[in-house]
Design an enzyme around this catalytic site. Structure first.
Site, PDB file in Angstrom:
ATOM      1  N   ASN A  50      -3.122   7.092   3.238  1.00 19.35           N
ATOM      2  CA  ASN A  50      -3.928   6.981   4.460  1.00 19.35           C
ATOM      3  C   ASN A  50      -5.310   7.564   4.211  1.00 19.35           C
ATOM      4  OD1 ASN A  50      -2.018   5.763   6.104  1.00 19.35           O
ATOM      5  ND2 ASN A  50      -1.359   7.652   7.078  1.00 19.35           N
ATOM      6  N   HIS A  85       0.741  -0.553  10.878  1.00 17.63           N
ATOM      7  CA  HIS A  85      -0.252  -1.081   9.925  1.00 17.63           C
ATOM      8  C   HIS A  85      -0.307  -2.613   9.944  1.00 17.63           C
ATOM      9  CE1 HIS A  85      -0.968   2.837   7.842  1.00 17.63           C
ATOM     10  NE2 HIS A  85       0.265   3.065   8.236  1.00 17.63           N
TER      11      HIS A  85
HETATM   12 FE1  HDE Z   1       4.264   4.092   6.449  1.00 18.03          FE
HETATM   13  N1  HDE Z   1       5.284   2.404   6.858  1.00 18.03           N
HETATM   14  N2  HDE Z   1       5.835   5.193   7.074  1.00 18.03           N
HETATM   15  N3  HDE Z   1       3.211   5.835   6.201  1.00 18.03           N
HETATM   16  N4  HDE Z   1       2.685   3.058   5.846  1.00 18.03           N
HETATM   17  C1  HDE Z   1       4.822   1.157   6.693  1.00 18.03           C
HETATM   18  O1  HDE Z   1       5.992  -0.604   5.710  1.00 18.03           O
HETATM   19  C2  HDE Z   1       7.074   4.725   7.261  1.00 18.03           C
HETATM   20  C3  HDE Z   1       3.664   7.090   6.421  1.00 18.03           C
HETATM   21  C4  HDE Z   1       1.535   3.544   5.304  1.00 18.03           C
HETATM   22  O2  HDE Z   1      -0.842  -2.198   3.907  1.00 18.03           O
HETATM   23  C5  HDE Z   1       5.884   0.115   6.909  1.00 18.03           C
HETATM   24  O3  HDE Z   1       5.389  -2.613   4.845  1.00 18.03           O
HETATM   25  C6  HDE Z   1       7.986   5.802   7.533  1.00 18.03           C
HETATM   26  C7  HDE Z   1       2.770   8.063   5.850  1.00 18.03           C
HETATM   27  C8  HDE Z   1       0.644   2.467   4.984  1.00 18.03           C
HETATM   28  O4  HDE Z   1       1.174  -3.026   3.824  1.00 18.03           O
HETATM   29  C9  HDE Z   1       7.134   0.934   7.190  1.00 18.03           C
HETATM   30  C10 HDE Z   1       7.224   6.943   7.520  1.00 18.03           C
HETATM   31  C11 HDE Z   1       1.765   7.332   5.287  1.00 18.03           C
HETATM   32  C12 HDE Z   1       1.311   1.298   5.358  1.00 18.03           C
HETATM   33  C13 HDE Z   1       6.605   2.342   7.103  1.00 18.03           C
HETATM   34  C14 HDE Z   1       5.886   6.551   7.225  1.00 18.03           C
HETATM   35  C15 HDE Z   1       2.061   5.945   5.515  1.00 18.03           C
HETATM   36  C16 HDE Z   1       2.586   1.712   5.884  1.00 18.03           C
HETATM   37  C17 HDE Z   1       5.580  -0.931   7.929  1.00 18.03           C
HETATM   38  C18 HDE Z   1       7.657   8.372   7.780  1.00 18.03           C
HETATM   39  C19 HDE Z   1       0.524   7.848   4.555  1.00 18.03           C
HETATM   40  C20 HDE Z   1       0.801  -0.119   5.276  1.00 18.03           C
HETATM   41  C21 HDE Z   1       5.354  -2.221   7.169  1.00 18.03           C
HETATM   42  C22 HDE Z   1       8.771   8.814   7.037  1.00 18.03           C
HETATM   43  C23 HDE Z   1       0.814   8.511   3.326  1.00 18.03           C
HETATM   44  C24 HDE Z   1       0.983  -0.709   3.916  1.00 18.03           C
HETATM   45  C25 HDE Z   1       5.560  -1.887   5.794  1.00 18.03           C
HETATM   46  C26 HDE Z   1       0.390  -2.092   3.874  1.00 18.03           C
HETATM   47  C27 HDE Z   1       3.569   0.810   6.334  1.00 18.03           C
HETATM   48  C28 HDE Z   1       7.416   3.389   7.237  1.00 18.03           C
HETATM   49  C29 HDE Z   1       4.827   7.468   7.180  1.00 18.03           C
HETATM   50  C30 HDE Z   1       1.181   4.914   5.055  1.00 18.03           C
HETATM   51  C31 HDE Z   1       7.836   0.641   8.494  1.00 18.03           C
HETATM   52  C32 HDE Z   1       9.469   5.659   7.808  1.00 18.03           C
HETATM   53  C33 HDE Z   1       2.932   9.589   5.848  1.00 18.03           C
HETATM   54  C34 HDE Z   1      -0.745   2.575   4.389  1.00 18.03           C
HETATM   55  O5  HDE Z   1       8.116   0.725   6.210  1.00 18.03           O
END
Ligand code: HDE
Length: 814
Positions: free
Chosen positions: A253, A180
């Site tokens: 999402n 993202h």
């Molecule tokens: Fe994320 N995800 N994600 N994700 N995600 C990040 O956090 C992570 C997942 C989502 O505009 C990171 O600040 C793991 C699902 C959005 O700043 C990180 C897993 C969904 C955004 C991270 C998921 C998301 C992130 C990277 C699986 C939809 C951007 C930078 C267990 C519900 C937020 C940060 C923004 C961002 C980890 C799965 C949505 C690395 C470990 C499912 C919208 O922490």
């Protein structure tokens, strides 16, 4: 003040007190007379000492201690912490010199306040009328030259101004988000529109009409910070609610399911979709071997991949896509009762997407397509608006379903649990400073408030660890909550201290709890505070002792029922787009075995789809992939029209839609003007588009300004077009390759076209020779030239239909 007996021998106490306080003397009073000053200070120190004794003694023991322990099998709810107010505020001061003020020092802390949580204006900077200074506030006389030994000599190390400026520049970058990285943000508000206090005590829903400030960040997932907007990808839809009970981040999402079921697989799926590590290609694209290799070996992704290959992954705008919380969450009401809940954001303007061919071209013509669209819509007053809708259900209901609500690869079909609208979100302010707001905003799934709680979805549980962890690296330490965009509006009070970039100046010497020296403050909130839902596993599970294990529940093994549901619920044109997307992606995949495995997976979703893709790839149909578990024979819902983009056409408004009005010499100026005005009235953004900037002469001899050229704003940047009224202008354009390409692409991408009959020749010159029967193409509006003045309204209706997909053929007609 019933303190212990220390004060009975007053004179002696005072003397020893003076001795002990010697380092503080001289700053306690403003008297010019040193003797008077020392005496007043001594009295005040003594009073502080007495007050401290009294305050401490007023909490003779820790009364909440017994409540920390289970007694007779009973857990006591956490009580509010014991606390007392000092009679004399000096008792809790770090120093009695706190009354001495200066321009820098300001006044002492107001009891019980943390001004760091005030509105953002305290950080907004405007340099109007100001001279340049260094970061130390020293005015800079010359911002053009470094300090040198003679005009042709070396630069001097002494030049602290140059060194400060260059050093700061050298450190301007922070790590981009791992996923993202590319995003756009906006401020706005959430308004509660329905009373759901029976379901949740969460602050944003406390009262119908209550408004809570929000900051939203939309994003792509795979691409780097500078990558293009209109790529095929999932979009992030993250909302930070600044509630009066703390920040709640709903980090969702635009697709309601995910690729994987357990956080353990997240680094794998992200590594697979990111550019391949040996040559760092392709950028922001899933169309490569490693992604499809992983997917075809991880059939739990089948459902998500159907969404990702659908038009959902190439939205027209952040304003025309849904958002989903994805996981099942829990609402908690004032009585502590829980209800399971899924969150949906639904755009009032409907769900609309791009055509793939168009998206590819947009990425060249305007890589900032979505960022610009959001910015311009807000700047132009067409504030994006979304409904917050929920699905709520009980554990018992969920247990009956053929899928597991803790499985993030599954939806709860709307036909099973209808959506209920509970609020609206309006985005009405652009940020001032991209880095300070959109880049530094730190969303964390574990940011919840009383009334919202988690479930045991193994993906959510892993996320609750990941987001805090990632911010520490990205934003340089554990104090990222102090960065203005992240600071809650609810005041923060705790005993966390120090760390890089600490901004707080804490009054008093107490940084622990329980304490008596600060009157027990800050104290635990007890029933007012957040407490985790005391979950009981369902009866059948509760009887068995939980064991430590690494496994997934049985129903998680069904990978295909909902992938089938999604595909079966699409309109024929959407199904065609899915097949086309798969063809594109797999054509880019170089390893035959990977292609074959993906098609083998598709056979478990839809035989027709698999056959089409295999044919298009010139390969034989492989055996279907073996399944971990047979799909459900009679699923609760077999077809869900709500899963089609067509289900949400929008409210008919065309806010901030961009419309091209093609112009050349000899156009009918009055007709153009009337359509232009009608579009402006409807909130759209019309532009006179011509071959060159400057003016064209209308048929009545007036000058009409050309606002943008075809070269600078090609067809893909417009949602609809009007061909030039006037045969002369149309004939000139028919001889201009760029204009012809413009018309061709408007047609190929199924966009509404207002065609003055006199300009139909331009359509023909563009190759559109065989028109469907009347009514077969709602995107084509032919209007006699003398009736154009009244055509605006009907044109707007056609634009609101978004695209005339009926026009799409393979290969395309033009
Ligand atoms: Fe994320 N995800 N994600 N994700 N995600 C990040 O956090 C992570 C997942 C989502 O505009 C990171 O600040 C793991 C699902 C959005 O700043 C990180 C897993 C969904 C955004 C991270 C998921 C998301 C992130 C990277 C699986 C939809 C951007 C930078 C267990 C519900 C937020 C940060 C923004 C961002 C980890 C799965 C949505 C690395 C470990 C499912 C919208 O922490």
């Amino acid at each position: 003040m019933g303190g212990p007996s220390v004060k009975t021998t007053g004179a002696r106490t005072r003397r020893s007190l003076l001795e002990r306080a010697a380092t503080a003397l001289g700053s306690g009073t403003s008297s010019d007379n040193a003797a008077v000053r020392n005496l007043a200070t001594a009295d005040r120190l003594e009073a502080k000492y007495d007050a401290t004794e009294a305050l401490s003694a007023s909490l003779p023991h820790n009364p909440t201690k017994p409540a920390e322990y289970v007694q007779g099998g009973q857990v006591t709810p956490a009580p509010e912490g014991a606390h007392a107010a000092p009679d004399n505020l000096d008792a809790t001061a770090s120093t009695i010199s706190e009354d001495n003020t200066s321009d820098k020092n300001g006044s002492k802390a107001t009891p019980g306040t943390n001004p760091n949580n005030g509105p953002l204006q305290r950080h907004r900077i405007d340099s109007g009328g100001r001279a340049i200074t260094t970061n130390q506030g020293v005015p800079v006389a010359d911002n053009q030259h470094s300090l040198r030994l003679g005009e042709r000599g070396p630069t001097l190390l002494e030049d602290f101004i140059l060194r400060e400026k260059i050093t700061h520049f050298d450190h301007e970058r922070i790590p981009e988000r791992v996923v993202h990285a590319r995003g756009s943000g906006a401020h706005g508000y959430f308004e509660c529109t329905e009373d759901i206090t029976a379901l949740t005590k969460a602050a944003p829903f406390a009262k119908v009409g209550k408004r809570t400030p929000v900051f939203v960040r939309f994003s792509t997932v795979a691409g780097e910070r500078g990558s293009a907007d209109a790529v095929r990808d999932v979009r992030g839809f993250a909302v930070k609610f600044y509630t009066d009970e703390g920040n709640w981040d709903l980090v969702g999402n635009n697709i309601p399911v995910f690729f994987i079921q357990d956080a353990m697989k997240f680094p794998d799926v992200v590594h697979a979709v990111k550019p391949e590590p040996h040559h760092q290609m392709p950028q922001a694209s899933s169309a490569h071997d490693t992604f499809w290799d992983f997917i075809s070996l991880s059939p739990e992704s089948a459902h998500m991949v159907m969404w990702q290959m659908s038009d959902r992954a190439i939205p027209r705008s952040y304003r025309t896509m849904q958002g989903f919380g994805v996981h099942t969450f829990r609402f908690i009401n004032a009585e502590g009762a829980a209800t399971l809940v899924k969150f949906h954001w639904t755009p009032l303007l409907g769900t609309h997407s791009l055509d793939w061919d168009e998206a590819v071209k947009i990425n060249g013509a305007d890589p900032d397509f979505h960022r610009r669209d959001l910015w311009e819509a807000i700047e132009g007053g067409a504030f994006p608006e979304y409904l917050l809708q929920i699905q709520t259900f009980t554990e018992e209901q969920a247990a009956q379903w053929s899928f597991d609500v803790l499985d993030a690869t599954k939806i709860v079909p709307e036909e099973l649990v209808p959506l209920r609208t509970v609020g609206r979100m309006v985005l009405d302010r652009n940020p001032d400073y991209f880095f300070g707001e959109t880049e530094q905003v730190a969303f964390c799934t574990q940011h919840v408030v009383p009334g919202i709680d988690f479930t045991n979805d193994p993906l959510l549980q892993g996320r609750n660890f990941s987001y805090l962890d990632t911010q520490i690296t990205r934003l340089g330490g554990p104090n990222f909550h102090l960065i203005p965009i992240n600071a809650p509006v609810a005041e923060v009070h705790n005993n966390q201290r120090d760390g890089f970039h600490q901004h707080g100046i804490f009054r008093g010497r107490v940084n622990y709890e329980p304490n008596s020296l600060a009157g027990g403050c800050p104290f635990q909130a007890g029933a007012r505070g957040f407490s985790s839902f005391a979950e009981r596993l369902l009866a059948q599970q509760a009887t068995a002792e939980p064991t430590k294990l690494r496994a997934k529940p049985e129903k998680f093994a069904d990978h295909y029922t909902q992938a089938r549901l999604f595909y079966a619920s699409q309109t024929p044109v959407e199904q065609y787009h899915i097949a086309r997307a798969l063809r594109f992606e797999l054509t880019r995949v170089q390893t035959q075995a990977v292609r074959a495995r993906v098609v083998a997976m598709l056979r478990n979703i839809d035989e027709g789809l698999a056959a089409t893709v295999a044919r298009d790839l010139g390969m034989a149909l492989p055996e279907p992939l073996p399944m971990a578990r047979a799909p459900v024979e009679a699923p609760e819902v077999a077809v869900s029209p709500a899963l089609s983009l067509a289900a949400r056409p929008g409210d008919g408004r065309i806010l901030a839609r961009r419309i091209a009005l093609l112009v050349g010499d000899g156009v009918d100026g009055a007709a153009l003007e009337s359509v232009y005005q009608a579009l402006v009235q409807a909130g759209a953004v019309p532009r006179y588009v011509g071959a060159r900037l400057g003016v064209v002469q209308t048929s009545s001899g007036d000058a009409l300004p050309v606002e943008v050229t075809i070269e600078a704003a090609p067809s893909v940047l417009f949602d609809a077009a009007m061909l030039p009224p006037g045969a002369g202008a149309a004939a000139t354009m028919a001889a201009d390759g760029l204009a012809l390409e413009f018309v061709q692409q408007q047609y190929r991408h199924c966009k509404p076209l207002l065609v003055p009959i006199g300009a139909a020749l331009l359509l023909e010159a563009a190759g559109v020779t065989t028109l469907p029967e009347d009514g077969g193409d709602p995107g084509l509006l032919f209007v006699p030239d003398d009736q154009l003045a009244g055509a605006g309204e009907e044109f707007i209706r056609r634009i609101a239909l978004h695209r005339a997909w009926q026009r799409q053929t393979e290969p395309p007609l033009v």
